[in-house]
Design an enzyme around this catalytic site. Structure first.
Site, mmCIF file in Angstrom:
data_model
loop_
_atom_site.group_PDB
_atom_site.id
_atom_site.type_symbol
_atom_site.label_atom_id
_atom_site.label_comp_id
_atom_site.label_asym_id
_atom_site.label_seq_id
_atom_site.Cartn_x
_atom_site.Cartn_y
_atom_site.Cartn_z
ATOM 1 N N GLU A 47 51.314 46.394 58.942
ATOM 2 C CA GLU A 47 51.619 46.584 57.519
ATOM 3 C C GLU A 47 53.074 47.030 57.411
ATOM 4 O O GLU A 47 53.557 47.776 58.259
ATOM 5 C CB GLU A 47 50.698 47.690 56.981
ATOM 6 C CG GLU A 47 50.960 48.148 55.560
ATOM 7 C CD GLU A 47 50.188 49.441 55.221
ATOM 8 O OE1 GLU A 47 50.218 50.396 56.039
ATOM 9 O OE2 GLU A 47 49.561 49.480 54.151
ATOM 10 N N ASN A 109 51.728 45.626 48.083
ATOM 11 C CA ASN A 109 51.743 45.803 49.535
ATOM 12 C C ASN A 109 51.046 44.545 50.085
ATOM 13 O O ASN A 109 49.840 44.381 49.915
ATOM 14 C CB ASN A 109 50.985 47.087 49.889
ATOM 15 C CG ASN A 109 51.130 47.460 51.338
ATOM 16 O OD1 ASN A 109 51.534 46.633 52.162
ATOM 17 N ND2 ASN A 109 50.776 48.695 51.664
ATOM 18 N N LYS A 126 47.242 44.040 49.130
ATOM 19 C CA LYS A 126 46.349 45.162 49.479
ATOM 20 C C LYS A 126 45.601 45.694 48.261
ATOM 21 O O LYS A 126 46.222 46.029 47.238
ATOM 22 C CB LYS A 126 47.185 46.276 50.122
ATOM 23 C CG LYS A 126 46.399 47.484 50.603
ATOM 24 C CD LYS A 126 47.362 48.433 51.315
ATOM 25 C CE LYS A 126 46.671 49.678 51.848
ATOM 26 N NZ LYS A 126 47.638 50.549 52.560
ATOM 27 N N GLU A 144 51.574 55.461 48.061
ATOM 28 C CA GLU A 144 51.423 54.014 47.828
ATOM 29 C C GLU A 144 51.103 53.716 46.375
ATOM 30 O O GLU A 144 51.481 52.679 45.848
ATOM 31 C CB GLU A 144 50.324 53.444 48.727
ATOM 32 C CG GLU A 144 50.761 53.287 50.166
ATOM 33 C CD GLU A 144 49.765 52.486 50.960
ATOM 34 O OE1 GLU A 144 49.508 51.337 50.609
ATOM 35 O OE2 GLU A 144 49.228 53.041 51.936
ATOM 36 N N CYS A 170 45.678 48.104 56.274
ATOM 37 C CA CYS A 170 45.508 49.537 56.539
ATOM 38 C C CYS A 170 44.261 50.154 55.927
ATOM 39 O O CYS A 170 43.175 49.965 56.446
ATOM 40 C CB CYS A 170 46.761 50.300 56.125
ATOM 41 S SG CYS A 170 46.823 51.894 56.958
ATOM 42 N N ASN A 195 49.626 51.444 59.015
ATOM 43 C CA ASN A 195 50.509 52.600 59.269
ATOM 44 C C ASN A 195 49.644 53.825 59.007
ATOM 45 O O ASN A 195 49.347 54.126 57.844
ATOM 46 C CB ASN A 195 51.661 52.668 58.255
ATOM 47 C CG ASN A 195 52.755 51.657 58.487
ATOM 48 O OD1 ASN A 195 53.845 51.976 58.963
ATOM 49 N ND2 ASN A 195 52.493 50.421 58.111
#
Ligand code: CDT
Length: 307
Positions: A47, A109, A126, A144, A170, A195
């Site tokens: 990611e 993302n 994501k 995020e 993730c 991550n």
């Protein structure tokens, strides 16, 4: 007929904020070359592979622009796509996307699946965005939700060299829905980039379980959905924050078939037997035969409140 796909997980070590895109892309190209030399047919990167994990900071608009890609491939990422064509090796790449959509700038993302000729196969954005929009006392800063919208493309599955590929990023890997939706859509392989901080301020008593909680949902997701999972970490100490490694390739049996041993740039490879999916399905998880979605709702209704 035997069906195999040789998977490579290209784990990276940390990407510091001072690293130029050219330096980082150079590292990724080198990993792709190592994967190709090991016989890989499809590779997965972490990611946000092109930059440092900037949601660990509270930044303003003027500071974040450089972390997003407006176009992929763009001038700085083109070498990676040239390498795919040269090596005849497709890959999945996680990055921060800024898109002109619905008459406004939207940030996601994102992970792209790229074919062995360097062309785009498909895109995933994501869905499960962890953390918060602003830093909260006593918690690890993980913003995020400040920098991205939840993905709006669902859980699509793409054809690659005769295999059906799903993508996830993730925190998605911790949710059973991710694997179930991808596998209901026909996925045979799920590629994941992550991550993951090694410690969390909000739950220090769980620190010793960080790697267990990394592998547990991926092994369960692989087993319960009879799918191969290949997951790439961005690992090591990045801008003072330790990120876990543990990149892996997991079989539909739930077994870890290959595991990274470092928290640095590393390639792991496994020749995935896609036939194993049918074997495992026959044993238990033949969705068409044994799943009972029509019953699940009824059971929940009948359960009623806990006395
Ligand atoms: N990148 C990402 O989704 N990381 C999360 C950690 C969240 S910590 C608040 C993960 O699930 O690994």
């Amino acid at each position: 007929m035997d069906r195999h796909l040789t998977l490579a997980v290209c784990q990276t070590g940390p990407v510091q904020r001072s690293a130029t895109r050219a330096e980082t892309v150079g590292r990724l190209v080198h990993l792709l070359e190592r994967a190709a030399a090991a016989g890989a047919e499809l590779a997965v990167f972490p990611e946000m592979a092109l930059t440092t994990f900037f949601p660990r900071w509270t930044l303003d608009e003027s500071e974040i622009e450089g972390f997003y890609e407006e176009r992929v491939p763009g001038p700085q990422t083109q070498p990676l796509f040239d390498a795919a064509r040269r090596l005849r090796l497709g890959f999945a790449l996680g990055y921060s996307e800024i898109a002109d959509e619905d008459g406004r700038k939207r940030r996601f993302n994102t992970m792209d699946l790229v074919d062995a000729d360097g062309s785009l196969v498909g895109r995933y954005r994501k869905i499960h965005l962890p953390g918060s929009e602003a830093s909260e006392a006593g918690t690890t800063v993980h913003l995020e939700r400040r920098y991205f919208e939840p993905g709006n493309l669902g859980f699509p599955v793409f054809a690659y060299r005769g295999a059906r590929i799903g993508l996830a990023l993730c925190n998605d890997r911790r949710w059973p829905e991710t694997y179930r939706m991808l596998c209901l859509n026909g996925a045979e392989v799920v590629l994941i980039g992550y991550n993951t901080p090694a410690v969390l301020a909000e739950a220090p008593t769980l620190d010793h379980l960080r790697m267990f909680h990394n592998h547990l949902p991926m092994q369960a997701g692989a087993y319960q959905n009879t799918v191969w999972v290949a997951a790439a970490a961005k690992a090591g100490v990045e801008e003072g924050q330790a990120l876990i490694g543990g990149s892996c390739i997991i079989a539909p049996t739930g077994e870890i078939a290959a595991l990274a041993v470092s928290v640095d740039d590393e390639v792991i490879v496994h020749r995935a037997d896609l036939g194993l999916i049918d074997t495992c399905r026959r044993v238990n998880f033949d969705f068409a035969r044994y799943r009972r979605p029509s019953e699940y709702g009824l059971i929940a209704e009948r359960a009623g409140p806990v006395a």
